[in-house]
Design an enzyme around this catalytic site. Structure first.
Site, PDB file in Angstrom:
ATOM      1  CE1 TYR A 161      30.991 147.836   3.540  1.00  0.00           C
ATOM      2  CE2 TYR A 161      28.533 148.767   3.655  1.00  0.00           C
ATOM      3  CZ  TYR A 161      30.068 148.476   2.827  1.00  0.00           C
ATOM      4  OH  TYR A 161      30.607 148.151   1.621  1.00  0.00           O
TER       5      TYR A 161
ATOM      6  CD  GLU B 208      27.853 151.688   0.254  1.00  0.00           C
ATOM      7  OE1 GLU B 208      27.095 151.157   0.575  1.00  0.00           O
ATOM      8  OE2 GLU B 208      27.971 151.862  -0.871  1.00  0.00           O
TER       9      GLU B 208
ATOM     10  CG  ASP C 266      32.057 143.708   1.875  1.00  0.00           C
ATOM     11  OD1 ASP C 266      33.133 142.900   1.448  1.00  0.00           O
ATOM     12  OD2 ASP C 266      31.179 143.900   0.948  1.00  0.00           O
TER      13      ASP C 266
END
Ligand code: SF4
Length: 303
Positions: A118, A35, A136
């Site tokens: 996120y 990530e 996103d």
């Protein structure tokens, strides 16, 4: 979209990128590394560096044990080096406060350095198989098109789109739903040229079929209203930061370099009118913890 979830998941099974290494593991550390690397960097560029990085630092413990400078060196090729420093800080915090085990709860994740909403949602979905939506720009675009029509002008806030998406995840399918939406956004429902005829959501999509000319006209009109930065890359701060870190990364071990030596080495790659900015950018990198300064000069941070 709720009704189209079976079609979406079937499409992912047949056309998705389930072979990606971070899709084949549920190891929280490996998911976190992926990530961090995938923020603002394309999959093809991340792949070889990710695999070498995991081989070199296979756990939070291994990453926390090395110097920040070593992590920045292993980050070569990805850019945005502050991500490497934040990942290193995260590893040390996970070791110090959680015994090397990444927590699962959203609140505990959000309390860790470098993890925002996120990333917390992505880690929960991909490592712990929670039904969180990691939204996103690409996924919000799909949600907008399917539920509300084309995204120009935007008809819902990011928070409203997030709520719609969270409701759309089939129970216990958060991992594959998020993976499918990411792949759909990068290969089918693209920003400028969506391929509606190939899309598993076309039957339930308000925007389908999208007329590419109409989409382009709407996007241009929207861009005129929304002023955008259009600096050439060489005029950006990121360009200067990258050149400085690249040069320091080439310095072996703990050797230091003076500012004047750094400037001397960069005059051939930095536009002449930007050379004077180098000391200021170095100061910023020192404040961010990427570069260490001493009376002898500067080096990539080593602790
Ligand atoms: S039908 Fe077209 S606009 Fe709708 S989600 Fe699929 S590709 Fe995107």
């Amino acid at each position: 979209m709720i009704g189209a979830a079976p079609q979406l998941l079937a499409w992912y099974r047949d056309h998705g990128r389930s072979h990606l290494p971070w899709r084949q593991t549920r190891d929280p550390y490996s998911i976190v590394v992926s990530e961090f690397m995938l923020q603002q960097t394309q999959v093809d560029r991340v792949l070889p560096i990710y695999e070498a990085f995991i081989a070199a630092f296979p756990s939070f413990a291994a990453l926390a044990a090395v110097d920040a400078g070593d992590v920045v060196r292993a980050w070569r090729g990805l850019g945005y080096n502050s991500r490497a420093v934040r990942l290193h800080a995260l590893a040390r915090t996970v070791m110090e406060t959680h015994g090397g085990v990444l927590p699962q709860s959203r609140d505990a994740l959000l309390a860790l350095p470098g993890i925002g909403p996120y990333t917390a949602a992505a880690v929960r979905a991909f490592a712990f198989e929670c039904d969180d939506a990691a939204l996103d720009t690409n996924i919000r675009r799909i949600v907008h098109r399917v539920m509300l029509g084309l995204e120009y002008p935007p008809l819902a806030s990011a928070q409203e789109l997030d709520a719609i998406a969270t409701d759309a995840i089939p129970v216990d399918r958060g991992h594959d739903w998020n993976s499918a939406m990411m792949d759909l956004g990068s290969t089918v429902c693209m920003a400028r040229a969506p391929k509606c005829l190939l899309c598993p959501l076309q039957q339930s999509c308000v925007a389908s079929p999208v007329d590419a000319t109409c989409l382009s006209t709407l996007a241009k009109a929207h861009a005129k209203r929304a002023p955008q930065a259009s600096l050439p890359f060489e005029r950006t701060t990121r360009f200067l930061r990258g050149r400085i870190i690249e040069r320091l990364r080439d310095e072996p071990g703990l050797e230091v370099m003076t500012i004047s030596a750094l400037i001397h080495d960069l005059v051939t790659v930095v536009p002449p009118d930007r050379v004077a900015e180098i000391p200021h950018i170095v100061d910023v990198l020192v404040k961010e913890g990427i570069v260490r300064a001493s009376e002898h000069g500067i080096t990539l941070r080593s602790s």
